[in-house]
Design an enzyme around this catalytic site. Structure first.
Site, mmCIF file in Angstrom:
data_model
loop_
_atom_site.group_PDB
_atom_site.id
_atom_site.type_symbol
_atom_site.label_atom_id
_atom_site.label_comp_id
_atom_site.label_asym_id
_atom_site.label_seq_id
_atom_site.Cartn_x
_atom_site.Cartn_y
_atom_site.Cartn_z
ATOM 1 N N THR A 42 0.831 -1.226 0.000
ATOM 2 C CA THR A 42 0.000 0.000 0.000
ATOM 3 C C THR A 42 0.857 1.265 0.000
ATOM 4 O O THR A 42 0.365 2.357 -0.256
ATOM 5 C CB THR A 42 -0.884 0.052 1.254
ATOM 6 O OG1 THR A 42 -0.022 0.130 2.392
ATOM 7 C CG2 THR A 42 -1.757 -1.180 1.367
ATOM 8 N N ASP A 56 22.959 9.141 6.743
ATOM 9 C CA ASP A 56 21.994 8.246 7.396
ATOM 10 C C ASP A 56 22.311 8.182 8.894
ATOM 11 O O ASP A 56 23.316 7.625 9.308
ATOM 12 C CB ASP A 56 22.075 6.844 6.772
ATOM 13 C CG ASP A 56 20.943 5.967 7.279
ATOM 14 O OD1 ASP A 56 20.848 5.758 8.502
ATOM 15 O OD2 ASP A 56 20.132 5.505 6.449
ATOM 16 N N ASP A 101 22.729 4.594 10.458
ATOM 17 C CA ASP A 101 23.988 3.968 10.055
ATOM 18 C C ASP A 101 25.172 4.593 10.778
ATOM 19 O O ASP A 101 26.086 3.899 11.243
ATOM 20 C CB ASP A 101 24.216 4.113 8.549
ATOM 21 C CG ASP A 101 23.405 3.103 7.744
ATOM 22 O OD1 ASP A 101 22.871 2.155 8.339
ATOM 23 O OD2 ASP A 101 23.296 3.294 6.519
HETATM 24 N N1 URA Z 1 16.997 9.742 7.596
HETATM 25 C C1 URA Z 1 18.328 9.908 7.749
HETATM 26 O O1 URA Z 1 18.961 9.200 8.531
HETATM 27 N N2 URA Z 1 18.933 10.860 7.020
HETATM 28 C C2 URA Z 1 18.275 11.664 6.161
HETATM 29 O O2 URA Z 1 18.889 12.532 5.548
HETATM 30 C C3 URA Z 1 16.885 11.474 6.018
HETATM 31 C C4 URA Z 1 16.274 10.509 6.752
#
Ligand code: URA
Length: 206
Positions: free
Chosen positions: A106, A197, A200
């Site tokens: 969805t 991120d 990460d």
């Molecule tokens: N989530 C992240 O970790 N970084 C971004 O730039 C956008 C969403």
């Protein structure tokens, strides 16, 4: 929706460490923790207090204590990077967790994990460091409201204008505290200039 943009030399300093791609995971977690404290200081400025009679070693004194209980709700997984700092500073705190993912059929957001404590009459702080499209945060706030929560503040490190707009449309009654409002989202929904991120970088999964 009220938006509070931290304008402080310390937040500029730690934000620069977070943005810098040469910052390692250990330094990154430490800077994220410090950033959570700066955001929380701003977000709790007006929490109500009641008088508390104490004795200092020298004299009786009427001090203050925070009246209401609070709940922190990190949105998994990046929100965990702000949790430790919040737990160290905020008294009477319980913690709920929400994990949000997009349903592949969805394309609507849904929770893959949700465990919330009693939310009634609590100060609620939702921890979502990267406010990109706003989809996950908006969904998390909806779940919190469905579970009886009100008086909700979102703590974000980096916010994109698109995410702020979405949150303002879906939840005009909440407050947003952010260290910075960046320029835009790229085609992969990353915030630019951003910091990459967050999950990460916090957990070394690059
Ligand atoms: N989530 C992240 O970790 N970084 C971004 O730039 C956008 C969403």
């Amino acid at each position: 929706m009220e938006v509070f943009h931290l304008e402080h030399s310390l937040s500029d300093h730690y934000l620069t460490i977070l943005r810098d791609k040469s910052t390692d995971s250990h330094q990154f977690r430490s800077a994220a923790r410090k950033m959570s404290l700066l955001l929380l200081m701003e977000a709790t400025k007006e929490l109500s207090t009641s008088d508390k009679k104490i004795e200092t070693p020298l004299a009786p004194f009427i001090g203050k204590e925070i009246e209401r209980e609070s709940v922190a709700v990190p949105v998994l997984r990046a929100g965990l990077g702000l949790l430790d700092g919040i737990q160290s500073l905020l008294p009477n705190l319980s913690v709920g967790y929400i994990g949000v993912q997009r349903n592949e059929k969805t394309s609507n957001p849904e929770d893959y994990y949700c465990k919330l404590p009693d939310l009634k009459n609590k100060n609620i702080f939702v921890l979502e460091p990267m406010l990109a499209t706003g989809g996950s945060l908006s969904f998390a706030v909806s779940q919190i409201k469905k579970a009886g929560g009100s008086n909700i503040s979102a703590l974000c490190v980096v916010s994109a204008p698109e995410g702020i707009e979405r949150l303002n449309k879906d939840h005009p009654d909440i407050k947003l505290y952010t260290a910075t409002i960046d320029d835009e989202l790229n085609d992969n929904w990353y915030i630019v200039p951003g910091l990459g991120d967050m999950g990460d970088r916090l957990f070394g999964t690059i």
